[in-house]
Design a protein around this motif. Sequence first.
Motif, PDB file in Angstrom:
ATOM      1  N   ARG A  40       0.302  -0.781   0.166  1.00 46.74           N
ATOM      2  CA  ARG A  40       0.016  -0.364  -0.129  1.00 46.74           C
ATOM      3  C   ARG A  40       0.606   1.161   0.055  1.00 46.74           C
ATOM      4  O   ARG A  40       0.526   2.129   0.146  1.00 46.74           O
ATOM      5  N   LEU A  45       2.149   1.444  -5.061  1.00 49.12           N
ATOM      6  CA  LEU A  45       0.479   1.352  -5.945  1.00 49.12           C
ATOM      7  C   LEU A  45       0.838   2.269  -7.084  1.00 49.12           C
ATOM      8  O   LEU A  45      -0.015   1.912  -7.846  1.00 49.12           O
ATOM      9  N   PRO A  49      -1.977  -0.279  -8.942  1.00 48.92           N
ATOM     10  CA  PRO A  49      -2.981   0.665  -8.787  1.00 48.92           C
ATOM     11  C   PRO A  49      -3.961  -0.069  -7.326  1.00 48.92           C
ATOM     12  O   PRO A  49      -4.620   0.620  -5.854  1.00 48.92           O
ATOM     13  N   ASN A  50      -4.131  -0.824  -7.483  1.00 46.26           N
ATOM     14  CA  ASN A  50      -5.303  -1.961  -7.085  1.00 46.26           C
ATOM     15  C   ASN A  50      -4.581  -2.928  -5.627  1.00 46.26           C
ATOM     16  O   ASN A  50      -4.924  -3.152  -4.360  1.00 46.26           O
ATOM     17  N   GLY A  51      -2.360  -2.172  -5.428  1.00 47.35           N
ATOM     18  CA  GLY A  51      -2.226  -2.342  -4.126  1.00 47.35           C
ATOM     19  C   GLY A  51      -1.845  -4.014  -3.907  1.00 47.35           C
ATOM     20  O   GLY A  51      -2.458  -4.502  -2.712  1.00 47.35           O
TER      21      GLY A  51
END
Length: 202
Positions: A40, A45, A49-51
């Motif tokens: 995160r 990210l 971006p979904n981590g």
Amino acid sequence: MLKLYDNADSGNGYKVRLLLNWLERPFERVELDIFAGASRTPEFLALNPNGRIPTLQMEDGHCLAESGAILFYLAEDTPYWPTDKRARSEVLQWMFFEQYSHEPFIAVLRAWTRHGPMTDDRRSQWAAREKGGYAALDVMEGHLKDRKFLVGERPTIADIALFAYTHVADQGGFDLTGYPAVRAWIARIEELPRHIAIDDLD
């Protein structure tokens, strides 16, 4: 070189590591402590971006997330992705089954058992998730009782997808004693050339 962002205990990461080893593809593995928030960070990210892991970074820097998508990408033009249209559809069928009827039960109970915390909410869900996990194992047992692999006469990425969490189902409290066909299939996968265990990170 390919770079795999992974966590040592992740069955989803293991799926990718297993296929890479079967294919003898060199890769760099980057361990992320997902339980401490390493997936995160702003740096990660920017890659996904979904981590979430696994995330595969290509040689050109492009990143691909989601274990199923990564398996498809790596398996194309290899024996682990069939050329026959119907067989490909059946591979997809089993991979979707794993995501919707298997992993939410077997993988989740394993994660709760190994990493906690065991909250009241999780306790209230346990029986239903356990029932769902055994239902998935019932489906697999019926299918594998007269087959060596899930699709066709050789392993595919469908086998990888379902093997990853099935072979460690006991870590979530599932008893495979009553599933001889599933246990024989697990043994068959483990005997394949270039097989690695989930905790083999070298």
